[in-house]
Write an enzyme that holds these catalytic residues in place. Structure first.
Site, PDB file in Angstrom:
ATOM      1  N   ASP A   1      41.697  21.014  44.194  1.00 23.92           N
ATOM      2  CA  ASP A   1      40.793  20.334  44.982  1.00 23.92           C
ATOM      3  C   ASP A   1      39.646  19.650  45.079  1.00 23.92           C
ATOM      4  O   ASP A   1      39.615  18.586  45.848  1.00 23.92           O
ATOM      5  CB  ASP A   1      40.341  21.727  45.828  1.00 23.92           C
ATOM      6  CG  ASP A   1      39.083  21.700  46.883  1.00 23.92           C
ATOM      7  OD1 ASP A   1      39.323  21.310  48.149  1.00 23.92           O
ATOM      8  OD2 ASP A   1      38.260  21.980  46.209  1.00 23.92           O
TER       9      ASP A   1
ATOM     10  N   GLU B   1      47.504  21.093  46.718  1.00 24.90           N
ATOM     11  CA  GLU B   1      46.519  21.460  45.997  1.00 24.90           C
ATOM     12  C   GLU B   1      46.313  21.425  44.330  1.00 24.90           C
ATOM     13  O   GLU B   1      46.149  20.854  43.400  1.00 24.90           O
ATOM     14  CB  GLU B   1      44.950  22.027  46.519  1.00 24.90           C
ATOM     15  CG  GLU B   1      44.789  21.659  47.400  1.00 24.90           C
ATOM     16  CD  GLU B   1      43.667  22.451  48.430  1.00 24.90           C
ATOM     17  OE1 GLU B   1      42.467  21.903  48.622  1.00 24.90           O
ATOM     18  OE2 GLU B   1      43.299  23.727  48.119  1.00 24.90           O
TER      19      GLU B   1
END
Lengths: 215, 215
Positions: free
Chosen positions: A37, A106
């Site tokens: 992320d 992610e």
């Protein structure tokens, strides 16, 4: 899918493992999701900074959140084929329609970063995520998800939805706006930000959680 | 301060320029601040990921926000000497005591990234920011700023402050907690998150803005 042969296979196995499939949290992808992320945020931030040399920081921030929001990442992950590759508890029918595949994406970015470093990850994100799945022109035209989504829900359920400026303060010489989401005349949630648009998006996002519309 | 000779001087001049000193936004550091914020998030994210191989993603997220929060970055920027180097409207006495120096620091990270690339920026952040100014052990022991700050304010002003669990929902099999900040029995603000700790921090943060305690 990656465009290169993986170096450390174990890393990718962890990236693909939802916590519903593992007993130990270190074997599931949550830590890699945290890392990915952050890396994805940097890469997309850099990409937009260079693509839009004359746009304000507010514009870049908004564009980025249109790209890396949960819904968008989940849609991309499914198009990439990550639904089939994600290892999760398939008896949980809830997870099947959930947004855990965006988390896998992610985590995959995190794995590529650890395996190959920043520059290779940048190439991977550009070539395999942004180029094929993000239409920048379309994105520019689209309002952020939260407000749209809330309006969609209001329409479908015969509710009125309004965003109301509740307060304006000054902090560090910068104005802070508080905007409320008002459903059928009742204040549901509010959000604060340095401009009205962001504040109403936050209000809408909080309202979506409040009303249980997160899917 | 950088530990290397700058390549592109113009970039660093922009990084040091607060918008109060420039007429054109492209000459001020706001875009670089946006970029530097994202790059710093990635570098600190990576640093913590490797430093704490057995900690959960929630722990890493919390530690990161302790490092990259506005107050902390501003304190570091001042210690680094960025207050003297920042170009801003010095007749505005408000700006002098404000947190614009943390923004300069983020913009500087953005400039280093554009000038020297990710790996050099990583070295700069490790050697010039994290090593000299962040005491990880101390940080681990400290509660996040927002709640502390709000308690401090409540004590000083003879108010009672409580955090109250208002609601618990389930989304995607994950629990969402809504925690309210209650001052003298009155609900001021609330926050939602996947654990009570984060939710109360968000509530405290929103309350700080609401009560005008942002300095």
């Amino acid at each position: 899918m990656l465009g290169f042969p993986p170096g450390n296979f174990a890393l990718y196995e962890v990236a693909l493992s939802h916590r519903s499939s593992k007993e130990k949290f270190l074997e599931s992808n949550e830590r890699l999701e945290y890392l990915g992320d952050a890396i994805l945020g940097a890469i997309v931030g850099d990409y937009l900074f260079k693509k839009y040399p004359y746009k304000t920081e507010g514009y870049l921030t908004e564009m980025r959140s249109k790209i890396v929001n949960r819904q968008q990442l989940n849609d991309i992950a499914i198009k990439m084929g990550l639904r089939k590759l994600t290892i999760y508890d398939k008896y949980n029918s809830f997870l099947k329609i959930s947004q855990i595949f965006g988390n896998t994406l992610e985590a995959l970015v995190g794995a590529v970063y650890l395996d190959k470093g920043y520059t290779k990850t940048q190439q991977f994100v550009h070539k395999r995520i942004l180029m094929p799945y993000i239409d920048m022109d379309q994105l520019e035209a689209v309002e952020m998800n939260h407000k749209n989504k809330l309006y969609g829900w209001a329409n479908k359920n015969g509710k009125t939805l309004e965003f109301e400026l509740l307060e304006e303060q000054v902090d560090n010489g910068r104005r802070i706006f508080t905007v409320g989401a008002v459903v059928d005349g009742e204040l549901i949630c509010s959000g604060k930000a340095f401009n009205k648009k962001d504040a109403s998006q936050i209000a809408a996002q909080q309202a979506i959680i409040q009303l249980g519309l997160t899917e």
